[in-house]
Write a protein that holds these residues in place. Structure first.
Motif, PDB file in Angstrom:
ATOM      1  N   LEU A 159      50.383  31.740  35.724  1.00 43.48           N
ATOM      2  CA  LEU A 159      50.610  31.476  37.141  1.00 43.48           C
ATOM      3  C   LEU A 159      50.692  32.822  37.846  1.00 43.48           C
ATOM      4  O   LEU A 159      51.552  33.643  37.533  1.00 43.48           O
ATOM      5  CB  LEU A 159      51.911  30.688  37.336  1.00 43.48           C
ATOM      6  N   LEU A 160      49.789  33.044  38.794  1.00 46.03           N
ATOM      7  CA  LEU A 160      49.779  34.273  39.577  1.00 46.03           C
ATOM      8  C   LEU A 160      50.171  33.982  41.015  1.00 46.03           C
ATOM      9  O   LEU A 160      49.527  33.186  41.696  1.00 46.03           O
ATOM     10  CB  LEU A 160      48.390  34.925  39.555  1.00 46.03           C
ATOM     11  N   ASN A 161      51.229  34.635  41.463  1.00 48.98           N
ATOM     12  CA  ASN A 161      51.623  34.620  42.871  1.00 48.98           C
ATOM     13  C   ASN A 161      51.111  35.929  43.480  1.00 48.98           C
ATOM     14  O   ASN A 161      51.690  36.979  43.239  1.00 48.98           O
ATOM     15  CB  ASN A 161      53.144  34.513  42.956  1.00 48.98           C
ATOM     16  N   PRO A 162      49.998  35.901  44.231  1.00 48.44           N
ATOM     17  CA  PRO A 162      49.369  37.141  44.706  1.00 48.44           C
ATOM     18  C   PRO A 162      50.102  37.729  45.906  1.00 48.44           C
ATOM     19  O   PRO A 162      49.573  37.809  47.015  1.00 48.44           O
ATOM     20  CB  PRO A 162      47.953  36.691  45.066  1.00 48.44           C
ATOM     21  N   ALA A 163      51.353  38.134  45.655  1.00 51.30           N
ATOM     22  CA  ALA A 163      52.210  38.629  46.728  1.00 51.30           C
ATOM     23  C   ALA A 163      52.978  39.858  46.224  1.00 51.30           C
ATOM     24  O   ALA A 163      53.364  39.909  45.055  1.00 51.30           O
ATOM     25  CB  ALA A 163      53.194  37.541  47.160  1.00 51.30           C
ATOM     26  N   PRO A 164      53.162  40.854  47.095  1.00 52.21           N
ATOM     27  CA  PRO A 164      52.650  40.900  48.471  1.00 52.21           C
ATOM     28  C   PRO A 164      51.133  41.020  48.495  1.00 52.21           C
ATOM     29  O   PRO A 164      50.526  41.498  47.532  1.00 52.21           O
ATOM     30  CB  PRO A 164      53.326  42.139  49.052  1.00 52.21           C
ATOM     31  N   ALA A 165      50.534  40.578  49.594  1.00 46.18           N
ATOM     32  CA  ALA A 165      49.073  40.550  49.702  1.00 46.18           C
ATOM     33  C   ALA A 165      48.472  41.922  49.426  1.00 46.18           C
ATOM     34  O   ALA A 165      48.978  42.934  49.909  1.00 46.18           O
ATOM     35  CB  ALA A 165      48.672  40.069  51.095  1.00 46.18           C
ATOM     36  N   SER A 166      47.412  41.955  48.649  1.00 46.46           N
ATOM     37  CA  SER A 166      46.735  43.218  48.329  1.00 46.46           C
ATOM     38  C   SER A 166      45.233  43.046  48.481  1.00 46.46           C
ATOM     39  O   SER A 166      44.617  42.219  47.790  1.00 46.46           O
ATOM     40  CB  SER A 166      47.044  43.651  46.896  1.00 46.46           C
ATOM     41  N   PRO A 167      44.596  43.831  49.349  1.00 41.70           N
ATOM     42  CA  PRO A 167      43.141  43.747  49.495  1.00 41.70           C
ATOM     43  C   PRO A 167      42.408  44.253  48.265  1.00 41.70           C
ATOM     44  O   PRO A 167      41.208  44.028  48.119  1.00 41.70           O
ATOM     45  CB  PRO A 167      42.861  44.640  50.718  1.00 41.70           C
ATOM     46  N   GLU A 168      43.139  44.914  47.369  1.00 38.13           N
ATOM     47  CA  GLU A 168      42.510  45.469  46.166  1.00 38.13           C
ATOM     48  C   GLU A 168      42.432  44.468  45.017  1.00 38.13           C
ATOM     49  O   GLU A 168      41.775  44.727  44.009  1.00 38.13           O
ATOM     50  CB  GLU A 168      43.273  46.723  45.726  1.00 38.13           C
ATOM     51  N   LEU A 169      43.124  43.329  45.146  1.00 36.80           N
ATOM     52  CA  LEU A 169      43.069  42.328  44.083  1.00 36.80           C
ATOM     53  C   LEU A 169      41.660  41.761  43.970  1.00 36.80           C
ATOM     54  O   LEU A 169      41.082  41.294  44.947  1.00 36.80           O
ATOM     55  CB  LEU A 169      44.054  41.195  44.367  1.00 36.80           C
ATOM     56  N   ARG A 170      41.099  41.792  42.768  1.00 41.04           N
ATOM     57  CA  ARG A 170      39.721  41.342  42.545  1.00 41.04           C
ATOM     58  C   ARG A 170      39.719  39.969  41.886  1.00 41.04           C
ATOM     59  O   ARG A 170      40.296  39.775  40.810  1.00 41.04           O
ATOM     60  CB  ARG A 170      38.979  42.351  41.674  1.00 41.04           C
ATOM     61  N   LEU A 171      39.043  39.019  42.537  1.00 36.36           N
ATOM     62  CA  LEU A 171      38.973  37.669  41.984  1.00 36.36           C
ATOM     63  C   LEU A 171      38.251  37.647  40.646  1.00 36.36           C
ATOM     64  O   LEU A 171      38.554  36.808  39.786  1.00 36.36           O
ATOM     65  CB  LEU A 171      38.268  36.736  42.974  1.00 36.36           C
ATOM     66  N   ASP A 172      37.309  38.565  40.432  1.00 34.46           N
ATOM     67  CA  ASP A 172      36.571  38.557  39.177  1.00 34.46           C
ATOM     68  C   ASP A 172      37.395  39.075  38.005  1.00 34.46           C
ATOM     69  O   ASP A 172      36.953  39.012  36.856  1.00 34.46           O
ATOM     70  CB  ASP A 172      35.273  39.358  39.299  1.00 34.46           C
ATOM     71  N   ARG A 173      38.631  39.553  38.290  1.00 33.17           N
ATOM     72  CA  ARG A 173      39.507  40.014  37.215  1.00 33.17           C
ATOM     73  C   ARG A 173      40.600  38.999  36.884  1.00 33.17           C
ATOM     74  O   ARG A 173      41.426  39.261  36.011  1.00 33.17           O
ATOM     75  CB  ARG A 173      40.165  41.346  37.607  1.00 33.17           C
ATOM     76  N   ILE A 174      40.619  37.844  37.582  1.00 36.79           N
ATOM     77  CA  ILE A 174      41.687  36.865  37.314  1.00 36.79           C
ATOM     78  C   ILE A 174      41.149  35.482  36.951  1.00 36.79           C
ATOM     79  O   ILE A 174      41.822  34.484  37.191  1.00 36.79           O
ATOM     80  CB  ILE A 174      42.664  36.773  38.499  1.00 36.79           C
ATOM     81  N   PRO A 175      39.946  35.388  36.386  1.00 34.35           N
ATOM     82  CA  PRO A 175      39.459  34.047  36.032  1.00 34.35           C
ATOM     83  C   PRO A 175      40.293  33.456  34.898  1.00 34.35           C
ATOM     84  O   PRO A 175      40.857  34.175  34.075  1.00 34.35           O
ATOM     85  CB  PRO A 175      38.024  34.311  35.569  1.00 34.35           C
ATOM     86  N   GLY A 176      40.367  32.144  34.882  1.00 36.28           N
ATOM     87  CA  GLY A 176      41.113  31.471  33.829  1.00 36.28           C
ATOM     88  C   GLY A 176      42.571  31.259  34.154  1.00 36.28           C
ATOM     89  O   GLY A 176      43.283  30.600  33.391  1.00 36.28           O
ATOM     90  N   ALA A 177      43.038  31.811  35.281  1.00 36.07           N
ATOM     91  CA  ALA A 177      44.430  31.551  35.669  1.00 36.07           C
ATOM     92  C   ALA A 177      44.607  30.062  35.939  1.00 36.07           C
ATOM     93  O   ALA A 177      43.787  29.445  36.619  1.00 36.07           O
ATOM     94  CB  ALA A 177      44.793  32.367  36.902  1.00 36.07           C
ATOM     95  N   GLU A 178      45.653  29.487  35.396  1.00 36.23           N
ATOM     96  CA  GLU A 178      45.913  28.061  35.601  1.00 36.23           C
ATOM     97  C   GLU A 178      46.301  27.782  37.043  1.00 36.23           C
ATOM     98  O   GLU A 178      45.852  26.801  37.643  1.00 36.23           O
ATOM     99  CB  GLU A 178      47.030  27.589  34.668  1.00 36.23           C
ATOM    100  N   PHE A 179      47.139  28.669  37.602  1.00 34.64           N
ATOM    101  CA  PHE A 179      47.599  28.514  38.981  1.00 34.64           C
ATOM    102  C   PHE A 179      47.525  29.848  39.711  1.00 34.64           C
ATOM    103  O   PHE A 179      47.942  30.875  39.166  1.00 34.64           O
ATOM    104  CB  PHE A 179      49.061  28.034  39.035  1.00 34.64           C
ATOM    105  N   VAL A 180      47.002  29.817  40.927  1.00 32.94           N
ATOM    106  CA  VAL A 180      47.201  30.921  41.861  1.00 32.94           C
ATOM    107  C   VAL A 180      47.925  30.334  43.058  1.00 32.94           C
ATOM    108  O   VAL A 180      47.504  29.318  43.623  1.00 32.94           O
ATOM    109  CB  VAL A 180      45.876  31.585  42.271  1.00 32.94           C
ATOM    110  N   MET A 181      49.048  30.968  43.449  1.00 32.78           N
ATOM    111  CA  MET A 181      49.928  30.383  44.462  1.00 32.78           C
ATOM    112  C   MET A 181      50.167  31.390  45.588  1.00 32.78           C
ATOM    113  O   MET A 181      51.177  32.104  45.608  1.00 32.78           O
ATOM    114  CB  MET A 181      51.252  29.939  43.825  1.00 32.78           C
ATOM    115  N   PRO A 182      49.239  31.455  46.568  1.00 26.43           N
ATOM    116  CA  PRO A 182      49.402  32.348  47.715  1.00 26.43           C
ATOM    117  C   PRO A 182      50.035  31.627  48.900  1.00 26.43           C
ATOM    118  O   PRO A 182      50.067  30.389  48.943  1.00 26.43           O
ATOM    119  CB  PRO A 182      47.956  32.723  48.036  1.00 26.43           C
ATOM    120  N   ASN A 183      50.494  32.393  49.887  1.00 23.71           N
ATOM    121  CA  ASN A 183      50.777  31.791  51.186  1.00 23.71           C
ATOM    122  C   ASN A 183      49.513  31.901  52.042  1.00 23.71           C
ATOM    123  O   ASN A 183      48.462  32.363  51.565  1.00 23.71           O
ATOM    124  CB  ASN A 183      52.002  32.425  51.852  1.00 23.71           C
ATOM    125  N   GLU A 184      49.590  31.490  53.295  1.00 20.85           N
ATOM    126  CA  GLU A 184      48.383  31.469  54.132  1.00 20.85           C
ATOM    127  C   GLU A 184      47.792  32.866  54.322  1.00 20.85           C
ATOM    128  O   GLU A 184      46.569  33.057  54.225  1.00 20.85           O
ATOM    129  CB  GLU A 184      48.714  30.861  55.495  1.00 20.85           C
TER     130      GLU A 184
END
Length: 308
Positions: A159-184
């Motif tokens: 489970l990844l909570n992508p907080a605090p928001a980071s423009p450097e987070l790469r979606l291609d480096r987090i495949p297979g995560a069961e849950f991603v839980m961001p705010n708006e």
């Protein structure tokens, strides 16, 4: 129910203000409180108070705040075998809460910035015994990516909570995560899309699903939370209360969700339980100090929990 939290700890320095000062202005605040926080620690404490066995992988500094943080973990029944001391300052979070219970937060990562992939590898044996790995973004991204890869290797949901928001987070480096839980805000940054209404949120969440994430749960504050998955979406409305301090409510929601999901495997039920726990937390001041013990929470919301 065992959960590993690879993440941050902070000491919260909370000022309750009547208004923010203008540039060059000094204003008096009516109240101040200090407590333990950090997104990783908040979520770990929530899970532990609700009954999960929690292993925390984190770094503290070489100051008095470190002793406070370690003692807080121990007092909350959280394993400190992988809480590592560092030649740095501990993480701190000055927080400002206005009369409407809205907050503004500054974080100073301190020792959290030194949590490394090798620290995670050193905890591998204990992580391997867990049913879920939880992550946030107050530690280096390479450590986050490495931990997701480890979870995939071990067959443990992440489970990844992508907080605090980071423009450097790469979606291609987090495949297979069961849950991603961001705010708006975090979802908009991750997807590059607007999130003005539910339709926008669903479209933005689809971008994350397309990258290999299995479930996206978007926390919407007082509006509730939206679960977007391959088969569609499910909205869970917030539980209405008179809020006095919303600091840490998102972490309360995520921690309760994690505990309940590990216990039941039911995503919607976990969301409905978590909305009650988060709502309860905002009726008290502080961050972890506002999180109820499991027995207290279940007694207070017995009627509502019977219906989730």
């Amino acid at each position: 129910m065992s959960i590993a939290v690879v993440g941050s700890n902070m000491v919260d320095l909370i000022s309750y203000i009547t208004r923010m000062p203008a540039e060059g202005e000094t204003v008096e605040a009516p109240d101040f409180r200090m407590g333990c926080g950090g997104k990783g620690a908040n979520q770990a404490v929530t899970c532990s108070r609700l009954g999960s066995t929690v292993t925390m992988v984190t770094r503290v500094g070489n100051d008095l705040f470190a002793d406070t943080t370690i003692r807080n973990f121990e007092d909350n029944g959280i394993s400190t075998a992988h809480v590592l001391r560092t030649e740095a300052t501990s993480g701190v979070a000055p927080i400002f809460v206005d009369p409407d219970s809205k907050n503004s937060i500054i974080i100073v990562k301190g020792a959290n910035a030194h949590l490394s992939p090798s620290d995670v590898d050193a905890a591998r044996e204990d992580i391997a015994r867990c049913s879920l790995i939880m992550l946030q973004l107050e530690v280096p991204l390479e450590t986050v990516y490495h931990t997701i890869e480890l979870g995939n290797e071990l067959g443990i949901p992440v489970l990844l909570n992508p907080a605090p928001a980071s423009p450097e987070l790469r979606l291609d480096r987090i495949p297979g995560a069961e849950f991603v839980m961001p705010n708006e805000t975090e979802l908009s940054l991750l997807s590059g899309m607007p999130v003005e209404d539910r339709e926008d949120v669903e479209k933005a969440a689809q971008v994350l699903l397309a990258s290999g994430i299995r479930n996206v749960i978007v926390t919407l504050g007082s509006k509730g939370a939206l679960w977007v998955h391959e088969g569609g979406s499910t909205m869970v409305d917030a539980h209405r209360v008179d809020a006095v301090d919303t600091t840490g409510a998102g972490d309360a929601f995520i921690g309760c969700f994690a505990h309940t999901w590990v216990e039941t495997g039911d995503i919607e039920r976990s969301m409905r339980t978590a909305r009650l726990y988060a709502a309860d937390s905002v009726t008290r001041h502080g961050t972890q100090s506002s999180y109820a013990q499991g027995e207290e929470f279940r007694a207070r919301f017995a009627e509502q929990l019977a219906e989730v």
